[in-house]
Design a protein around this motif. Structure first.
Motif, PDB file in Angstrom:
ATOM      1  N   LEU A 151       0.807  -1.220   0.000  1.00  0.00           N
ATOM      2  CA  LEU A 151       0.000   0.000   0.000  1.00  0.00           C
ATOM      3  C   LEU A 151       0.839   1.268   0.000  1.00  0.00           C
ATOM      4  O   LEU A 151       0.357   2.318  -0.407  1.00  0.00           O
ATOM      5  CB  LEU A 151      -0.941   0.001   1.214  1.00  0.00           C
ATOM      6  CG  LEU A 151      -1.951  -1.141   1.257  1.00  0.00           C
ATOM      7  CD1 LEU A 151      -2.758  -1.090   2.540  1.00  0.00           C
ATOM      8  CD2 LEU A 151      -2.868  -1.103   0.046  1.00  0.00           C
ATOM      9  N   GLY A 152       2.048   1.198   0.494  1.00  0.00           N
ATOM     10  CA  GLY A 152       2.920   2.373   0.525  1.00  0.00           C
ATOM     11  C   GLY A 152       2.785   3.133   1.828  1.00  0.00           C
ATOM     12  O   GLY A 152       1.675   3.331   2.336  1.00  0.00           O
ATOM     13  N   ASP A 153       3.913   3.557   2.361  1.00  0.00           N
ATOM     14  CA  ASP A 153       3.926   4.233   3.662  1.00  0.00           C
ATOM     15  C   ASP A 153       3.098   5.512   3.676  1.00  0.00           C
ATOM     16  O   ASP A 153       2.367   5.775   4.626  1.00  0.00           O
ATOM     17  CB  ASP A 153       5.365   4.551   4.088  1.00  0.00           C
ATOM     18  CG  ASP A 153       6.168   3.300   4.400  1.00  0.00           C
ATOM     19  OD1 ASP A 153       5.550   2.231   4.631  1.00  0.00           O
ATOM     20  OD2 ASP A 153       7.407   3.385   4.413  1.00  0.00           O
ATOM     21  N   ALA A 154       3.221   6.321   2.634  1.00  0.00           N
ATOM     22  CA  ALA A 154       2.480   7.592   2.591  1.00  0.00           C
ATOM     23  C   ALA A 154       0.979   7.342   2.544  1.00  0.00           C
ATOM     24  O   ALA A 154       0.212   7.993   3.257  1.00  0.00           O
ATOM     25  CB  ALA A 154       2.922   8.425   1.395  1.00  0.00           C
ATOM     26  N   TRP A 155       0.557   6.386   1.730  1.00  0.00           N
ATOM     27  CA  TRP A 155      -0.869   6.073   1.632  1.00  0.00           C
ATOM     28  C   TRP A 155      -1.390   5.550   2.960  1.00  0.00           C
ATOM     29  O   TRP A 155      -2.454   5.960   3.413  1.00  0.00           O
ATOM     30  CB  TRP A 155      -1.107   5.046   0.515  1.00  0.00           C
ATOM     31  CG  TRP A 155      -2.558   4.814   0.225  1.00  0.00           C
ATOM     32  CD1 TRP A 155      -3.328   5.492  -0.661  1.00  0.00           C
ATOM     33  CD2 TRP A 155      -3.423   3.850   0.850  1.00  0.00           C
ATOM     34  NE1 TRP A 155      -4.613   5.011  -0.634  1.00  0.00           N
ATOM     35  CE2 TRP A 155      -4.701   3.999   0.281  1.00  0.00           C
ATOM     36  CE3 TRP A 155      -3.236   2.880   1.825  1.00  0.00           C
ATOM     37  CZ2 TRP A 155      -5.792   3.211   0.656  1.00  0.00           C
ATOM     38  CZ3 TRP A 155      -4.320   2.092   2.205  1.00  0.00           C
ATOM     39  CH2 TRP A 155      -5.573   2.252   1.622  1.00  0.00           C
ATOM     40  N   ILE A 156      -0.642   4.660   3.590  1.00  0.00           N
ATOM     41  CA  ILE A 156      -1.041   4.103   4.885  1.00  0.00           C
ATOM     42  C   ILE A 156      -1.169   5.213   5.917  1.00  0.00           C
ATOM     43  O   ILE A 156      -2.168   5.289   6.644  1.00  0.00           O
ATOM     44  CB  ILE A 156      -0.038   3.026   5.348  1.00  0.00           C
ATOM     45  CG1 ILE A 156      -0.149   1.785   4.471  1.00  0.00           C
ATOM     46  CG2 ILE A 156      -0.260   2.681   6.819  1.00  0.00           C
ATOM     47  CD1 ILE A 156       0.952   0.767   4.694  1.00  0.00           C
ATOM     48  N   HIS A 157      -0.171   6.083   5.990  1.00  0.00           N
ATOM     49  CA  HIS A 157      -0.210   7.182   6.964  1.00  0.00           C
ATOM     50  C   HIS A 157      -1.422   8.074   6.719  1.00  0.00           C
ATOM     51  O   HIS A 157      -2.147   8.433   7.675  1.00  0.00           O
ATOM     52  CB  HIS A 157       1.075   8.003   6.892  1.00  0.00           C
ATOM     53  CG  HIS A 157       1.074   9.162   7.823  1.00  0.00           C
ATOM     54  ND1 HIS A 157       0.696  10.428   7.427  1.00  0.00           N
ATOM     55  CD2 HIS A 157       1.368   9.248   9.142  1.00  0.00           C
ATOM     56  CE1 HIS A 157       0.758  11.250   8.460  1.00  0.00           C
ATOM     57  NE2 HIS A 157       1.168  10.554   9.512  1.00  0.00           N
ATOM     58  N   ASP A 158      -1.659   8.448   5.474  1.00  0.00           N
ATOM     59  CA  ASP A 158      -2.798   9.315   5.157  1.00  0.00           C
ATOM     60  C   ASP A 158      -4.126   8.670   5.541  1.00  0.00           C
ATOM     61  O   ASP A 158      -5.013   9.327   6.081  1.00  0.00           O
ATOM     62  CB  ASP A 158      -2.811   9.679   3.673  1.00  0.00           C
ATOM     63  CG  ASP A 158      -1.663  10.595   3.273  1.00  0.00           C
ATOM     64  OD1 ASP A 158      -0.993  11.156   4.180  1.00  0.00           O
ATOM     65  OD2 ASP A 158      -1.431  10.741   2.058  1.00  0.00           O
ATOM     66  N   ARG A 159      -4.269   7.375   5.267  1.00  0.00           N
ATOM     67  CA  ARG A 159      -5.521   6.686   5.624  1.00  0.00           C
ATOM     68  C   ARG A 159      -5.679   6.594   7.143  1.00  0.00           C
ATOM     69  O   ARG A 159      -6.774   6.703   7.673  1.00  0.00           O
ATOM     70  CB  ARG A 159      -5.566   5.275   5.034  1.00  0.00           C
ATOM     71  CG  ARG A 159      -5.558   5.169   3.516  1.00  0.00           C
ATOM     72  CD  ARG A 159      -6.600   5.948   2.741  1.00  0.00           C
ATOM     73  NE  ARG A 159      -6.404   7.352   2.576  1.00  0.00           N
ATOM     74  CZ  ARG A 159      -5.566   7.945   1.704  1.00  0.00           C
ATOM     75  NH1 ARG A 159      -4.801   7.249   0.931  1.00  0.00           N
ATOM     76  NH2 ARG A 159      -5.505   9.264   1.635  1.00  0.00           N
ATOM     77  N   MET A 160      -4.575   6.374   7.859  1.00  0.00           N
ATOM     78  CA  MET A 160      -4.656   6.303   9.319  1.00  0.00           C
ATOM     79  C   MET A 160      -5.087   7.655   9.899  1.00  0.00           C
ATOM     80  O   MET A 160      -5.913   7.696  10.814  1.00  0.00           O
ATOM     81  CB  MET A 160      -3.325   5.856   9.912  1.00  0.00           C
ATOM     82  CG  MET A 160      -3.040   4.402   9.709  1.00  0.00           C
ATOM     83  SD  MET A 160      -1.501   3.931  10.531  1.00  0.00           S
ATOM     84  CE  MET A 160      -1.522   2.174  10.313  1.00  0.00           C
ATOM     85  N   VAL A 161      -4.543   8.727   9.360  1.00  0.00           N
ATOM     86  CA  VAL A 161      -4.940  10.065   9.827  1.00  0.00           C
ATOM     87  C   VAL A 161      -6.412  10.310   9.501  1.00  0.00           C
ATOM     88  O   VAL A 161      -7.159  10.837  10.340  1.00  0.00           O
ATOM     89  CB  VAL A 161      -4.038  11.159   9.217  1.00  0.00           C
ATOM     90  CG1 VAL A 161      -4.577  12.550   9.510  1.00  0.00           C
ATOM     91  CG2 VAL A 161      -2.615  11.021   9.758  1.00  0.00           C
ATOM     92  N   GLU A 162      -6.847   9.926   8.304  1.00  0.00           N
ATOM     93  CA  GLU A 162      -8.259  10.081   7.942  1.00  0.00           C
ATOM     94  C   GLU A 162      -9.160   9.287   8.874  1.00  0.00           C
ATOM     95  O   GLU A 162     -10.194   9.796   9.336  1.00  0.00           O
ATOM     96  CB  GLU A 162      -8.494   9.624   6.501  1.00  0.00           C
ATOM     97  CG  GLU A 162      -7.980  10.567   5.457  1.00  0.00           C
ATOM     98  CD  GLU A 162      -8.144  10.023   4.043  1.00  0.00           C
ATOM     99  OE1 GLU A 162      -8.793   8.967   3.857  1.00  0.00           O
ATOM    100  OE2 GLU A 162      -7.602  10.658   3.120  1.00  0.00           O
TER     101      GLU A 162
END
Length: 157
Positions: free
Chosen positions: A87-98
């Motif tokens: 999924l990619g670190d940036a995508w994972i981080h963004d989804r977790m914040v969302e």
């Protein structure tokens, strides 16, 4: 000695074995490199997650956050799933914040934030890896939006 070399120890030097060894070595060379110390390196192929896998991952994230603190024990198994899916670190981080933001909105939707809900949010923040200041900024923004929308203050905020 590499794993491959250890595998072939004890093979005879017959023509058939030599040919099999030669072909196996060619395939092994195509498979990937070894480290400087001769140990084998296994390269994991990059997996591009499908939309379906992304959706399932997000739903599981939401469920785990919603079910905290009871679901905390699931986090160590869940956390590496995103990497395994590619999924990619940036995508994972963004989804977790969302999802953290949405969790806050669900918590404040009734106009009251209880001590148990504060603990849930703190636990979610810790699991996701947000700093106190990042989480506080998200929380304050959600509170301001809720108060503007409902026209009253959120208790316990």
């Amino acid at each position: 000695m590499s794993l491959f070399a250890r595998l072939f120890q004890g093979w005879s030097s017959s023509e058939k074995d030599l040919e099999l060894r030669r072909r196996a070595l060619e395939r092994w060379a195509e498979a990937g490199p070894e480290t400087d110390d001769g140990e084998d390196v296994f390269v994991v192929s990059q997996h591009a997650a499908t939309d379906y896998e992304r959706t399932l991952w997000r739903k599981k994230l939401q469920r785990i956050l919603d079910d905290l603190p009871d679901s905390k024990s699931e986090w160590p198994d869940f956390a590496p799933d995103g990497d395994a899916l590619g999924l990619g670190d940036a995508w994972i981080h963004d989804r977790m914040v969302e999802e953290f933001t949405l969790l806050i909105r669900r918590v404040i939707a009734d106009g009251v934030v209880t001590d148990a809900e504060h603990r849930k949010l703190d636990m979610a923040r810790d699991l996701i890896g947000l700093s106190d200041s990042q989480a506080e900024a998200i929380f304050q923004q959600a509170i301001e939006e809720a108060e503007a929308f409902f026209g009253k203050s959120v208790e316990g905020a």
